[in-house]
Design a protein around this motif. Structure first.
Motif, PDB file in Angstrom:
ATOM      1  N   CYS A  58      64.450  32.549  52.307  1.00 28.98           N
ATOM      2  CA  CYS A  58      64.588  32.122  51.121  1.00 28.98           C
ATOM      3  C   CYS A  58      65.221  33.003  50.214  1.00 28.98           C
ATOM      4  CB  CYS A  58      63.401  31.913  50.641  1.00 28.98           C
ATOM      5  SG  CYS A  58      63.288  31.204  48.999  1.00 28.98           S
ATOM      6  N   LYS A  93      65.522  32.463  46.743  1.00 28.95           N
ATOM      7  CA  LYS A  93      65.153  31.813  45.510  1.00 28.95           C
ATOM      8  C   LYS A  93      64.358  32.982  44.538  1.00 28.95           C
ATOM      9  CE  LYS A  93      66.819  27.838  46.312  1.00 28.95           C
ATOM     10  NZ  LYS A  93      67.370  27.874  47.667  1.00 28.95           N
ATOM     11  N   PHE A  94      63.653  33.696  45.206  1.00 30.81           N
ATOM     12  CA  PHE A  94      63.119  34.701  44.327  1.00 30.81           C
ATOM     13  C   PHE A  94      62.140  34.167  43.370  1.00 30.81           C
ATOM     14  CE2 PHE A  94      66.026  37.064  46.886  1.00 30.81           C
ATOM     15  CZ  PHE A  94      65.106  37.954  47.307  1.00 30.81           C
ATOM     16  N   CYS A  95      61.321  33.199  43.640  1.00 36.77           N
ATOM     17  CA  CYS A  95      60.519  32.868  42.730  1.00 36.77           C
ATOM     18  C   CYS A  95      59.604  33.954  42.518  1.00 36.77           C
ATOM     19  CB  CYS A  95      59.576  31.324  43.030  1.00 36.77           C
ATOM     20  SG  CYS A  95      60.375  30.051  43.420  1.00 36.77           S
ATOM     21  N   HIS A 119      63.497  22.184  48.013  1.00 35.84           N
ATOM     22  CA  HIS A 119      63.590  22.880  46.905  1.00 35.84           C
ATOM     23  C   HIS A 119      64.463  21.957  45.931  1.00 35.84           C
ATOM     24  CE1 HIS A 119      63.965  25.634  43.412  1.00 35.84           C
ATOM     25  NE2 HIS A 119      63.339  26.487  44.231  1.00 35.84           N
ATOM     26  N   GLN A 146      62.513  27.019  55.203  1.00 37.11           N
ATOM     27  CA  GLN A 146      61.759  27.222  53.908  1.00 37.11           C
ATOM     28  C   GLN A 146      62.206  26.506  52.821  1.00 37.11           C
ATOM     29  OE1 GLN A 146      61.142  30.634  55.850  1.00 37.11           O
ATOM     30  NE2 GLN A 146      59.059  30.210  55.773  1.00 37.11           N
ATOM     31  N   ASN A 147      63.497  26.384  52.933  1.00 38.31           N
ATOM     32  CA  ASN A 147      64.463  25.697  51.691  1.00 38.31           C
ATOM     33  C   ASN A 147      65.297  24.631  52.523  1.00 38.31           C
ATOM     34  OD1 ASN A 147      64.287  26.636  49.005  1.00 38.31           O
ATOM     35  ND2 ASN A 147      64.040  28.500  50.160  1.00 38.31           N
ATOM     36  N   ARG A 153      62.448  29.444  38.624  1.00 34.80           N
ATOM     37  CA  ARG A 153      62.442  28.352  39.495  1.00 34.80           C
ATOM     38  C   ARG A 153      63.984  27.772  39.480  1.00 34.80           C
ATOM     39  NH1 ARG A 153      59.513  26.857  43.676  1.00 34.80           N
ATOM     40  NH2 ARG A 153      59.854  24.712  43.360  1.00 34.80           N
TER      41      ARG A 153
HETATM   42 FE1  SF4 Z   1      61.370  30.645  47.905  1.00 35.79          FE
HETATM   43 FE2  SF4 Z   1      59.405  28.742  48.053  1.00 35.79          FE
HETATM   44 FE3  SF4 Z   1      58.760  31.036  47.604  1.00 35.79          FE
HETATM   45 FE4  SF4 Z   1      59.953  30.201  45.702  1.00 35.79          FE
HETATM   46  S1  SF4 Z   1      58.045  29.544  46.342  1.00 35.79           S
HETATM   47  S2  SF4 Z   1      60.420  32.079  46.476  1.00 35.79           S
HETATM   48  S3  SF4 Z   1      61.696  28.729  46.755  1.00 35.79           S
HETATM   49  S4  SF4 Z   1      59.547  30.345  49.559  1.00 35.79           S
END
Ligand code: SF4
Ligand code: 5AD
Length: 457
Positions: free
Chosen positions: A166, A168-170, A252, A210-211, A291
């Motif tokens: 991933c 995306k680094f939420c 996602h 994961q995505n 997000r």
């Molecule tokens: Fe990645 Fe999902 Fe974690 Fe966000 S919640 S960082 S999209 S794995």
């Protein structure tokens, strides 16, 4: 007379899996790579030759749970006179590394999610007491290449990993740090594994990542070699035949494209179920979570999905009590839930994960406020889940038979919308898709009467 063969001595392998479907898949692959060494899966750690804890780091206290489990397993190892290899795999292993070795000397191996293909070698070395006790790495590309292509399928459903990692680094999440960068598996590899699964009788395949909808890859040369997304991959897998049902998880919102939505209208094998986590209904909180989308953008995707496939069941994940979440922000989440109407959803209280940006944010929400919000959200989600299930009463639905029920004559299976379905029917129907007339529904399952086996074209 007995014939000498080179088959290895049977050994007992116990794998305990925590967390997400990615881990369930990884555990299956570990069983696959260890099978040629004579390791047979067993369902308890007592007397096992090799115990693997495949850990998950996503939620709080995960690490402590692993240490306490290791304490129990250490006792079993002692009872077995030390003849047990203990391995810790997965995201806690990745995050903690050498610390696990230090805190629990009974552990022989620590390996991160990218090192499973090295498991046989590591196990062999450890059991020869060479003292090799550590392995964690992020060699993502090598991993997909090195795992055996022909998997042993177990029953009519299977996972197929198409994407990992991933980017995306939420701000609340540890996955980008533990699972590494986004990586798509090449189409040819996926095709090979898919064919092998289908040939072994798998009827329903779930594409994992994961995505997962960030998956992309070059089409086979015969098909033009253009760049494909997940929609094209789903069409391809439907075309090569063998599967009656195709699913994918987890998606996602940022990677959801129109072609994947269109595929739901065009490909009958693509099941009407979408797990698309939104986490919050408040744009302010979505921004603080990094997000990369608004509530409206998410709602727009959900509307388009329902236009493409009116019976689409929608699922999500939610976090309540993210730092700075006000009463109004939480009400925005409740409104979003009311607007979407979920078939199922998973909801969590925010928990600070060390090393993630949100852990250092201001405005941490008091525990009792989180509790109260979670209860309200879960009550709403439960109502929606119960009415979604009840909406199927009276319908005759196709059910993939996945196992035997508790009582003799009872079977259970899975509906297109991921509901568990219980009914009485002959055991010979195991692994088939059958029509069941739904007579009752609870929060977690449907019950019905077997009508007939479904002819699949
Ligand atoms: Fe990645 Fe999902 Fe974690 Fe966000 S919640 S960082 S999209 S794995
Ligand atoms: N606190 C609470 N929930 C979390 N999740 C991930 N990280 C956290 C955290 N720090 C939840 C998200 C994600 C699901 C797999 O776990 O909702 O989608």
């Amino acid at each position: 007379m007995t014939t000498q063969t080179s088959r290895p001595e049977p050994k007992r392998l116990f794998i305990k899996t925590y967390g997400c479907q990615m881990n369930v898949y990884d555990s299956e692959r570990m069983r696959d790579v260890l099978r040629p060494l004579g390791y047979q899966p067993v369902d308890t750690a007592d007397n096992a030759d090799l115990v693997v804890l495949n850990t998950c780091h996503i939620r709080e206290k995960a690490t402590e749970k692993v240490y306490s489990e290791l304490g129990q397993i250490k006792k079993l190892k002692e009872a077995a006179g030390g003849k047990m290899t203990i391995a810790v795999a997965g995201c806690v292993a990745q995050a903690e590394g050498a610390e696990i070795m230090r805190r629990q000397p009974a552990v022989d191996l620590v390996l991160g999610p990218q090192a499973y293909h090295k498991l046989p070698e590591m196990v062999a070395r450890a059991s020869r007491a060479v003292g090799e006790r550590l392995e964690t790495e992020f060699e993502t590309l090598e991993k997909f290449d090195a795992l055996p292509k022909a998997r042993e399928a177990d029953g009519p459903t299977a996972f197929l990993s198409v994407q990992e990692g991933c980017d995306k680094f939420c701000t609340f999440c540890v996955v980008p740090y533990t699972r590494g960068a986004e990586l798509s598996r090449p189409v040819d590899d996926i095709t090979l594994e898919a064919r092998s699964l289908a040939a072994q009788g798998v009827r329903e395949v779930t594409l994992l990542g994961q995505n997962v909808n960030a998956w992309h890859g070059a089409a086979p040369k015969l098909e033009g070699g253009e760049e494909w997304g997940l929609g094209k991959l789903a069409r391809h897998l439907a075309r090569i035949g063998g599967f009656d049902r195709i699913r994918y998880t987890t998606s996602h919102p940022r990677d959801m494209d129109d072609d994947l939505i269109a595929a739901h209208a065009e490909v009958p094998q693509l099941m009407p179920f979408l797990h698309l986590p939104v986490q919050s209904g408040s744009d302010r909180i979505l921004k603080a979570m990094n997000r990369g989308h608004t509530a409206e953008h998410y709602l727009d995707i959900m509307r388009k999905m329902r236009d493409a496939r009116p019976d689409m069941a929608l699922a999500s994940d939610f976090i309540v009590g993210f730092p700075g979440e006000s009463d109004q922000d939480f009400e925005d989440t409740m409104s979003l839930v009311r607007e979407v109407g979920y078939a199922i959803a998973y909801s969590f209280k925010y928990s600070a994960r060390p090393g993630t940006p949100a852990a250092d944010m201001f405005g941490h929400v008091p525990e009792e406020v989180k509790d109260e919000r979670l209860q309200r959200l879960q009550a709403l989600l439960r109502d929606q889940q119960a009415s979604f299930n009840a909406s199927k009463i009276g319908e005759t639905i196709p059910v993939l038979v996945t196992g035997k029920g508790r009582n003799p004559g009872q079977l259970h299976g899975r509906s297109p919308w991921m509901q568990a379905v219980h009914f009485d029917a002959p055991e010979s129907l195991m692994g088939q898709i059958v029509d069941v007339k739904v007579a009752g529904a609870t929060l977690n399952s449907l019950a019905g009467e077997y009508v007939a086996a479904v002819e699949v074209a």
